[in-house]
Motif scaffolding. Structure first.
Motif, PDB file in Angstrom:
ATOM      1  N   ASP A 150      -3.243   2.759  -5.421  1.00 49.31           N
ATOM      2  CA  ASP A 150      -2.169   2.842  -4.435  1.00 49.31           C
ATOM      3  C   ASP A 150      -1.732   1.470  -3.924  1.00 49.31           C
ATOM      4  O   ASP A 150      -0.710   1.360  -3.262  1.00 49.31           O
ATOM      5  CB  ASP A 150      -2.597   3.710  -3.253  1.00 49.31           C
ATOM      6  CG  ASP A 150      -2.929   5.115  -3.713  1.00 49.31           C
ATOM      7  OD1 ASP A 150      -2.109   5.707  -4.431  1.00 49.31           O
ATOM      8  OD2 ASP A 150      -4.014   5.597  -3.381  1.00 49.31           O
TER       9      ASP A 150
ATOM     10  N   HIS B  89       0.390   4.132   2.674  1.00 48.14           N
ATOM     11  CA  HIS B  89       0.776   3.949   4.066  1.00 48.14           C
ATOM     12  C   HIS B  89       2.187   4.486   4.263  1.00 48.14           C
ATOM     13  O   HIS B  89       3.070   4.259   3.439  1.00 48.14           O
ATOM     14  CB  HIS B  89       0.703   2.464   4.439  1.00 48.14           C
ATOM     15  CG  HIS B  89       0.673   2.217   5.903  1.00 48.14           C
ATOM     16  ND1 HIS B  89       1.810   2.148   6.656  1.00 48.14           N
ATOM     17  CD2 HIS B  89      -0.361   2.039   6.758  1.00 48.14           C
ATOM     18  CE1 HIS B  89       1.488   1.932   7.922  1.00 48.14           C
ATOM     19  NE2 HIS B  89       0.160   1.854   8.005  1.00 48.14           N
ATOM     20  N   TYR B  90       2.438   5.192   5.356  1.00 48.74           N
ATOM     21  CA  TYR B  90       3.726   5.868   5.560  1.00 48.74           C
ATOM     22  C   TYR B  90       4.917   4.932   5.503  1.00 48.74           C
ATOM     23  O   TYR B  90       6.004   5.320   5.081  1.00 48.74           O
ATOM     24  CB  TYR B  90       3.739   6.648   6.876  1.00 48.74           C
ATOM     25  CG  TYR B  90       3.797   5.788   8.110  1.00 48.74           C
ATOM     26  CD1 TYR B  90       5.010   5.468   8.691  1.00 48.74           C
ATOM     27  CD2 TYR B  90       2.630   5.292   8.680  1.00 48.74           C
ATOM     28  CE1 TYR B  90       5.066   4.664   9.821  1.00 48.74           C
ATOM     29  CE2 TYR B  90       2.678   4.491   9.805  1.00 48.74           C
ATOM     30  CZ  TYR B  90       3.901   4.192  10.377  1.00 48.74           C
ATOM     31  OH  TYR B  90       3.960   3.406  11.481  1.00 48.74           O
ATOM     32  N   ASP B  91       4.752   3.667   5.917  1.00 46.12           N
ATOM     33  CA  ASP B  91       5.883   2.730   5.860  1.00 46.12           C
ATOM     34  C   ASP B  91       5.691   1.682   4.767  1.00 46.12           C
ATOM     35  O   ASP B  91       6.311   0.630   4.794  1.00 46.12           O
ATOM     36  CB  ASP B  91       6.133   2.068   7.211  1.00 46.12           C
ATOM     37  CG  ASP B  91       5.008   1.136   7.637  1.00 46.12           C
ATOM     38  OD1 ASP B  91       3.966   1.085   6.954  1.00 46.12           O
ATOM     39  OD2 ASP B  91       5.172   0.447   8.652  1.00 46.12           O
ATOM     40  N   LYS B  92       4.818   2.002   3.794  1.00 46.31           N
ATOM     41  CA  LYS B  92       4.556   1.104   2.666  1.00 46.31           C
ATOM     42  C   LYS B  92       4.129  -0.284   3.142  1.00 46.31           C
ATOM     43  O   LYS B  92       4.622  -1.306   2.707  1.00 46.31           O
ATOM     44  CB  LYS B  92       5.771   0.988   1.738  1.00 46.31           C
ATOM     45  CG  LYS B  92       6.340   2.293   1.270  1.00 46.31           C
ATOM     46  CD  LYS B  92       5.347   3.063   0.448  1.00 46.31           C
ATOM     47  CE  LYS B  92       5.987   4.293  -0.153  1.00 46.31           C
ATOM     48  NZ  LYS B  92       5.351   5.517   0.173  1.00 46.31           N
ATOM     49  N   LYS B  93       3.185  -0.305   4.065  1.00 39.54           N
ATOM     50  CA  LYS B  93       2.700  -1.542   4.669  1.00 39.54           C
ATOM     51  C   LYS B  93       2.178  -2.513   3.614  1.00 39.54           C
ATOM     52  O   LYS B  93       1.522  -2.121   2.661  1.00 39.54           O
ATOM     53  CB  LYS B  93       1.599  -1.216   5.667  1.00 39.54           C
ATOM     54  CG  LYS B  93       1.145  -2.405   6.454  1.00 39.54           C
ATOM     55  CD  LYS B  93       0.186  -2.018   7.551  1.00 39.54           C
ATOM     56  CE  LYS B  93      -0.218  -3.245   8.339  1.00 39.54           C
ATOM     57  NZ  LYS B  93      -1.115  -2.921   9.418  1.00 39.54           N
TER      58      LYS B  93
ATOM     59  N   ASN C  41       0.865  -1.175   0.000  1.00 41.93           N
ATOM     60  CA  ASN C  41       0.000   0.000   0.000  1.00 41.93           C
ATOM     61  C   ASN C  41       0.907   1.231   0.000  1.00 41.93           C
ATOM     62  O   ASN C  41       1.504   1.585   1.011  1.00 41.93           O
ATOM     63  CB  ASN C  41      -0.898  -0.003   1.233  1.00 41.93           C
ATOM     64  CG  ASN C  41      -1.817   1.185   1.275  1.00 41.93           C
ATOM     65  OD1 ASN C  41      -1.705   2.112   0.488  1.00 41.93           O
ATOM     66  ND2 ASN C  41      -2.747   1.173   2.212  1.00 41.93           N
TER      67      ASN C  41
ATOM     68  N   TYR D 117      -0.108  -5.924   2.455  1.00 41.24           N
ATOM     69  CA  TYR D 117      -1.403  -6.521   2.766  1.00 41.24           C
ATOM     70  C   TYR D 117      -1.622  -7.768   1.933  1.00 41.24           C
ATOM     71  O   TYR D 117      -1.101  -7.883   0.824  1.00 41.24           O
ATOM     72  CB  TYR D 117      -2.554  -5.565   2.419  1.00 41.24           C
ATOM     73  CG  TYR D 117      -2.653  -4.358   3.286  1.00 41.24           C
ATOM     74  CD1 TYR D 117      -3.362  -4.393   4.478  1.00 41.24           C
ATOM     75  CD2 TYR D 117      -2.063  -3.172   2.910  1.00 41.24           C
ATOM     76  CE1 TYR D 117      -3.475  -3.274   5.278  1.00 41.24           C
ATOM     77  CE2 TYR D 117      -2.162  -2.041   3.700  1.00 41.24           C
ATOM     78  CZ  TYR D 117      -2.873  -2.097   4.877  1.00 41.24           C
ATOM     79  OH  TYR D 117      -2.977  -0.993   5.655  1.00 41.24           O
TER      80      TYR D 117
END
Length: 77
Positions: free
Chosen positions: A60, A26-30, A23, A32
């Motif tokens: 995204d 998400h700030y830390d490119k989490k 994603n 999923y």
């Protein structure tokens, strides 16, 4: 042992698969897992149609791997 395969090898014939991806919002490119996703027509937020993964997370979410769905239990209806 993992059965995850590169997204470049995923079926694009409407077969449902599980996706693993990043994603980018998400700030830390989490990462999923998205389950029961097929390739097909999607409409973006501007109303433009294109062929893409029907995961519902927008542009995204970038799938990086895929996994075939398991067989259902034998006694499932």
């Amino acid at each position: 042992m993992s059965d995850w395969q590169p997204i470049s090898t995923a079926p694009r014939d409407g077969t449902k698969v599980d996706l693993w991806g990043i994603n980018h919002l998400h700030y830390d490119k989490k990462s999923y897992r998205k389950c029961d996703v097929a390739w097909g027509r999607v409409t973006d937020w501007m109303g433009r149609e294109r062929d893409d993964w029907q995961h519902g997370m927008g542009e995204d979410f970038e799938p990086t791997h895929w996994l075939p769905l398991p067989q259902p239990p034998e006694d499932a209806q």
